[in-house]
Design an enzyme around this catalytic site. Structure first.
Site, PDB file in Angstrom:
ATOM      1  N   ASP A 264      14.532 -44.728 -18.040  1.00 28.56           N
ATOM      2  CA  ASP A 264      14.883 -44.854 -19.546  1.00 28.56           C
ATOM      3  C   ASP A 264      13.280 -44.472 -20.351  1.00 28.56           C
ATOM      4  O   ASP A 264      13.558 -44.764 -21.629  1.00 28.56           O
ATOM      5  CB  ASP A 264      15.392 -46.101 -19.994  1.00 28.56           C
ATOM      6  CG  ASP A 264      14.759 -47.282 -19.404  1.00 28.56           C
ATOM      7  OD1 ASP A 264      13.663 -47.168 -18.827  1.00 28.56           O
ATOM      8  OD2 ASP A 264      15.422 -48.548 -19.388  1.00 28.56           O
TER       9      ASP A 264
ATOM     10  N   ARG B 109      11.898 -48.772  -5.906  1.00 36.77           N
ATOM     11  CA  ARG B 109      10.492 -48.311  -5.845  1.00 36.77           C
ATOM     12  C   ARG B 109      10.079 -48.105  -4.462  1.00 36.77           C
ATOM     13  O   ARG B 109       9.179 -47.497  -3.799  1.00 36.77           O
ATOM     14  CB  ARG B 109       9.596 -49.166  -6.880  1.00 36.77           C
ATOM     15  CG  ARG B 109      10.006 -48.912  -8.288  1.00 36.77           C
ATOM     16  CD  ARG B 109       9.101 -50.226  -8.997  1.00 36.77           C
ATOM     17  NE  ARG B 109       9.413 -49.944 -10.605  1.00 36.77           N
ATOM     18  CZ  ARG B 109       9.042 -50.797 -11.311  1.00 36.77           C
ATOM     19  NH1 ARG B 109       8.628 -52.108 -10.823  1.00 36.77           N
ATOM     20  NH2 ARG B 109       9.273 -50.675 -12.724  1.00 36.77           N
TER      21      ARG B 109
ATOM     22  N   ASN C  41      23.836 -50.425  -5.173  1.00 34.25           N
ATOM     23  CA  ASN C  41      22.825 -51.253  -6.016  1.00 34.25           C
ATOM     24  C   ASN C  41      22.202 -52.229  -5.424  1.00 34.25           C
ATOM     25  O   ASN C  41      22.669 -53.183  -4.583  1.00 34.25           O
ATOM     26  CB  ASN C  41      23.581 -51.705  -7.252  1.00 34.25           C
ATOM     27  CG  ASN C  41      22.850 -52.631  -8.315  1.00 34.25           C
ATOM     28  OD1 ASN C  41      22.731 -53.672  -8.511  1.00 34.25           O
ATOM     29  ND2 ASN C  41      21.744 -51.662  -9.053  1.00 34.25           N
TER      30      ASN C  41
ATOM     31  N   GLU D 295       8.131 -58.591 -10.898  1.00 33.73           N
ATOM     32  CA  GLU D 295       7.447 -57.902  -9.615  1.00 33.73           C
ATOM     33  C   GLU D 295       6.414 -57.075  -9.744  1.00 33.73           C
ATOM     34  O   GLU D 295       5.609 -56.766  -9.170  1.00 33.73           O
ATOM     35  CB  GLU D 295       8.757 -57.379  -8.959  1.00 33.73           C
ATOM     36  CG  GLU D 295       9.524 -56.151  -9.510  1.00 33.73           C
ATOM     37  CD  GLU D 295       9.829 -56.303 -10.891  1.00 33.73           C
ATOM     38  OE1 GLU D 295       9.859 -55.372 -11.773  1.00 33.73           O
ATOM     39  OE2 GLU D 295      10.463 -57.426 -11.331  1.00 33.73           O
ATOM     40  N   ASP D 296       6.480 -56.166 -10.907  1.00 33.81           N
ATOM     41  CA  ASP D 296       5.543 -55.207 -11.171  1.00 33.81           C
ATOM     42  C   ASP D 296       4.144 -55.818 -11.702  1.00 33.81           C
ATOM     43  O   ASP D 296       3.164 -55.086 -11.225  1.00 33.81           O
ATOM     44  CB  ASP D 296       6.111 -54.235 -12.287  1.00 33.81           C
ATOM     45  CG  ASP D 296       6.475 -54.941 -13.530  1.00 33.81           C
ATOM     46  OD1 ASP D 296       6.636 -56.256 -13.526  1.00 33.81           O
ATOM     47  OD2 ASP D 296       6.709 -54.320 -14.726  1.00 33.81           O
TER      48      ASP D 296
ATOM     49  N   HIS E 231      17.606 -53.251 -20.980  1.00 35.59           N
ATOM     50  CA  HIS E 231      15.941 -52.971 -20.244  1.00 35.59           C
ATOM     51  C   HIS E 231      15.831 -54.077 -19.336  1.00 35.59           C
ATOM     52  O   HIS E 231      16.158 -55.205 -19.791  1.00 35.59           O
ATOM     53  CB  HIS E 231      14.987 -52.804 -21.288  1.00 35.59           C
ATOM     54  CG  HIS E 231      13.573 -52.543 -20.989  1.00 35.59           C
ATOM     55  ND1 HIS E 231      12.764 -53.194 -20.239  1.00 35.59           N
ATOM     56  CD2 HIS E 231      13.155 -50.987 -20.800  1.00 35.59           C
ATOM     57  CE1 HIS E 231      11.778 -52.184 -19.753  1.00 35.59           C
ATOM     58  NE2 HIS E 231      12.062 -51.165 -20.233  1.00 35.59           N
TER      59      HIS E 231
ATOM     60  N   ASP F 241      20.055 -46.052  -7.985  1.00 32.51           N
ATOM     61  CA  ASP F 241      20.478 -47.450  -7.498  1.00 32.51           C
ATOM     62  C   ASP F 241      22.078 -47.932  -7.519  1.00 32.51           C
ATOM     63  O   ASP F 241      22.098 -49.003  -8.312  1.00 32.51           O
ATOM     64  CB  ASP F 241      19.337 -48.428  -8.103  1.00 32.51           C
ATOM     65  CG  ASP F 241      19.541 -49.652  -7.304  1.00 32.51           C
ATOM     66  OD1 ASP F 241      19.668 -49.760  -6.083  1.00 32.51           O
ATOM     67  OD2 ASP F 241      19.299 -50.656  -7.923  1.00 32.51           O
TER      68      ASP F 241
ATOM     69  N   ASP G 293       9.988 -45.109 -15.158  1.00 32.26           N
ATOM     70  CA  ASP G 293      11.099 -45.716 -15.351  1.00 32.26           C
ATOM     71  C   ASP G 293      12.189 -44.667 -15.845  1.00 32.26           C
ATOM     72  O   ASP G 293      11.862 -43.939 -16.687  1.00 32.26           O
ATOM     73  CB  ASP G 293      11.129 -46.931 -16.176  1.00 32.26           C
ATOM     74  CG  ASP G 293      10.685 -48.237 -15.353  1.00 32.26           C
ATOM     75  OD1 ASP G 293      10.351 -48.050 -14.198  1.00 32.26           O
ATOM     76  OD2 ASP G 293      10.391 -49.184 -16.093  1.00 32.26           O
TER      77      ASP G 293
END
Length: 408
Positions: free
Chosen positions: A99, A81, A73, A182-183, A216, A45, A97
């Site tokens: 990381d 996603r 970006n 959003e998740d 994060h 991204d 994810d």
């Protein structure tokens, strides 16, 4: 020559993910599932730290098919996603994810569980590395459950295995207008529409990794974004679940996890303008979704704070927050020969404040810890009502929106 459909598509959205991406990709490469049963779609991204190049190198060596997409970006995790989801060919999808990392055997175990149980969503046990992780839902492995009869509503991150047919049938995608939560919106909708959810509690399938640089995504964003997230989740629940005990049970999550922290001890440090704005933002949510039955599901301290938010009563709320910050324990008042317990937080039976006694009435769990409490009376009535509600909410032949009857 036709290519067999992969069992699972791993979707990795990556932005400025170095050096964490290295271990993330290694965890994918180390999975025990047959590489021919997996495909990876990785979306860079707009990174500038070598993330894209790392993904390209992985694609060149990985034993499974890897597609790397590079874009400008997008400003959040939803866009990458959704791009990956639009390209996915697997029977299931898993959002990883960049990381974080997968646990050993994670994909094999989750796909096996979904196939065996016929469920649409699988939660694999999550552990935190240098950060916290949800805990209350990992008591035991469940081949089939739902969002009403388990604690899965307290883990709404996207790192789950989802049956792609479920997502496609309902046109489910991540809301790109939200920059936090959003998740939660996506996962709650999947829970509600799923024909069953499985929980793998006896094997760590996912490691949430805390970044040392503090970047994060869940740590970013101002307070207004939290209200946007709470509003979206509450509206989703209200749209898909009729009024009643089931809706109230689910509403506990956005009220206590998303909204209530905005009116915690940090509220004392907010400026007058921010305090006023937070109460303004909370007002419509309280008016639309706060109910007496929902209030009774909360602890006294949570219930009291949200009652005062609903009433837009700033000064009593500040008094309660100062008391909470002091970490004092409220005096317990036992009435009806110990069968009724009140926790005397500030303004209890203060005639000028006029807060109803019911706001201070201890929940059954809170009352049990009070010396001298005797089972029976109003608290026992609350306990029996709670048990009855749980029986009503336990799935038997009930049908969840978009799903089939779920077995207990």
């Amino acid at each position: 020559m036709t290519v067999a459909q992969p069992d699972v598509t791993v979707i990795i959205g990556a932005y400025e993910a170095m050096p964490y991406l290295v271990e993330c990709l290694a965890s994918v490469e180390a999975q025990t599932i047959d590489p021919e049963r997996v495909e990876v779609i990785a979306v860079d991204d707009g990174s500038t730290d070598g993330t894209g190049e790392c993904l390209e190198e992985f694609a060149a060596r990985a034993p499974m098919p890897v597609t790397v997409l590079r874009q400008e970006n997008s400003g959040g995790p939803s866009g990458p996603r959704n791009v990956g989801l639009d390209k996915a060919a697997g029977r299931y999808v898993f959002f990883l994810d960049a990381d974080d990392r997968l646990g050993p055997e994670a994909l094999e175990r989750m796909v096996g569980m979904a196939d065996r149980a016929g469920t649409d969503v699988v939660l694999g046990r999550i552990e935190g590395v240098n950060r916290g992780a949800p805990k209350s839902m990992w008591g035991r492995t469940l081949e089939r459950t739902d969002v009403y009869s388990s604690n899965i509503k307290y883990t709404l991150s996207a790192q789950k295995l989802f049956r792609r047919a479920l997502l496609d049938r309902h046109g489910m995608r991540f809301d790109e207008s939200l920059f936090t939560g959003e998740d939660a919106l996506f996962t709650m909708e999947a829970y509600l529409r799923a024909d069953g959810v499985s929980v793998i509690a006896d094997h760590t399938c996912y490691y949430l990794v805390g970044r040392e640089d503090g970047k994060h995504v869940t740590k970013s964003g101002g307070y207004t974004l939290r209200f946007d997230s709470a509003r979206a989740l509450m509206n989703l629940i209200a749209r898909l679940v009729p009024e009643g005990p089931r809706r109230d049970l689910l509403m506990v999550r956005p009220f206590t996890v998303t909204l209530l922290p905005q009116f915690g001890p940090r509220f004392l440090k907010d400026s007058d303008e921010v305090r006023r704005r937070k109460l303004e933002l909370a007002g419509p949510l309280m008016d639309a979704h706060w109910t007496p039955d929902l209030a009774r599901l909360l602890k006294v301290e949570e219930r009291l704070r949200l009652h005062l938010v609903a009433e837009r009563r700033l000064e009593p709320l500040l008094d309660v927050l100062r008391f909470v910050r002091s970490k004092e324990r409220p005096p317990a008042l036992l009435e009806r020969r110990g069968r009724r317990v009140y926790l005397a937080y500030p303004h209890f039976r203060d005639r000028a404040a006029g807060i109803p006694d019911a706001v201070y009435l201890a929940s059954p769990r809170e009352a049990r810890s009070v010396p001298g409490h005797r089972a029976g009376g109003p608290v026992s009535v609350l306990r029996r009502a709670s048990r009855k509600a749980r029986r009503l909410l336990t799935p038997s032949r009930d049908v969840t929106p978009g799903g089939k009857a779920a077995a207990a």
